[in-house]
Design an enzyme around this catalytic site. Structure first.
Site, PDB file in Angstrom:
ATOM      1  CB  SER A 150       5.904   0.268  -3.016  1.00 19.49           C
ATOM      2  OG  SER A 150       6.976  -0.622  -3.275  1.00 19.49           O
ATOM      3  CB  ILE A 196       8.418  -3.940   5.275  1.00 23.58           C
ATOM      4  CG1 ILE A 196       8.397  -2.453   4.885  1.00 23.58           C
ATOM      5  CG2 ILE A 196       7.943  -4.141   6.707  1.00 23.58           C
ATOM      6  CD1 ILE A 196       9.250  -1.556   5.752  1.00 23.58           C
ATOM      7  CB  ALA A 212       2.952   1.080 -13.157  1.00 21.79           C
ATOM      8  CE1 TYR A 250       2.578  -3.334  -4.578  1.00 20.15           C
ATOM      9  CE2 TYR A 250       4.899  -2.835  -4.904  1.00 20.15           C
ATOM     10  CZ  TYR A 250       3.791  -2.884  -4.087  1.00 20.15           C
ATOM     11  OH  TYR A 250       3.896  -2.476  -2.780  1.00 20.15           O
ATOM     12  CB  THR A 256      -6.636  -7.888   8.697  1.00 18.93           C
ATOM     13  OG1 THR A 256      -6.197  -8.177   7.356  1.00 18.93           O
ATOM     14  CG2 THR A 256      -8.037  -7.296   8.660  1.00 18.93           C
ATOM     15  CE  LYS A 270       1.525  -0.033  -3.164  1.00 16.64           C
ATOM     16  NZ  LYS A 270       0.482   0.247  -2.142  1.00 16.64           N
TER      17      LYS A 270
END
Length: 237
Positions: A131, A174, A143, A141, A11, A145
């Site tokens: 990432s 990004i 870890a 976060y 979304t 990924k």
């Protein structure tokens, strides 16, 4: 033949750009999200199907999977950043942060893929959004990924004999997404751009184009891989 594509977390941000790319190519695209209003608006704007689904809820994921007889492309784009616990946080608070990051960025992909894998066509593709944080000190976060990439390697070994490719796109910085939750500063932005070789921030379209390629006939011998899309930033440390 029209391909069927499922993009979780489709979304906004990277997921939305990927959904738009496949829809522009004539695919029948389904996007998921947790908020009914957000899902409905995105589906209307993109001209795709919207499904409310929390990818960390096994029952909701099972209901999502029941919508498909066959599936050509699965993009695991759902995820997000849960801020690290404050200094001196309790063990319960530390546990909650780690569990939230793992649930959003790993478990949602694992559950969704497990739910639909029997519906994959010969030549299907599983694409998961990773990432640069997996290799660059990303805390809980990062870890989660990194675990996503490790899981992908095992997934590929199991599905590749069926003609299904499985890859991770490891995105660098990004711009223009809500990932940083409004906390990106001009100074931080410039520092991240300076780390790249091409001296520009990444765009959601960069990741969308890579996903579209990985689902194409030209990428059928690419599987079990993590593709770094970051303008060279990964090599600068």
């Amino acid at each position: 033949m029209t391909h069927t594509v499922l993009v979780t977390g489709g979304t906004s941000g990277i997921g939305r750009a990927i959904a738009a790319a496949f829809a522009a190519d004539g695919a029948e695209v389904f996007v998921t999200g947790r908020g009914p209003e957000t899902v409905g608006q995105a589906a209307k704007e993109l001209g795709v199907h919207g499904v409310v689904c929390d990818g960390t809820d096994a029952g909701q994921v099972a209901s999502l999977a029941a919508r498909f007889d066959t599936l050509d492309v699965l993009v695991n784009a759902a995820g997000g950043l849960t801020r690290p616990p404050a200094e001196g946080a309790s063990l319960d608070e530390v546990l909650a942060v780690w569990q939230a990051n793992l649930a959003q960025n790993l478990i949602s992909a694992v559950l969704t893929t497990a739910a639909v894998q029997d519906r994959f066509t010969d030549g299907a593709s599983v694409i998961s959004i990773g990432s640069i944080g997996a290799e660059r000190g990303g805390g809980a976060y990062g870890a989660s990924k990194a675990a996503l990439a490790a899981w992908n390697a095992t997934l590929s070994a199991g599905l590749a004999p069926r003609g299904v490719t499985c890859n991770v796109i490891s995105a660098g910085y990004i711009a223009g997404t809500n990932f940083f939750q409004g906390k990106m500063t001009d100074e931080r932005h410039q520092a991240l751009v300076e780390e790249t070789h091409d001296k520009r921030p990444g765009a959601v379209e960069d990741i969308a184009a890579t996903a579209h390629f990985l689902a194409s006939p030209g990428a059928r011998h690419i599987t079990g891989q993590t593709l770094h899309v970051n303008g060279g930033a990964y090599t600068t440390r």
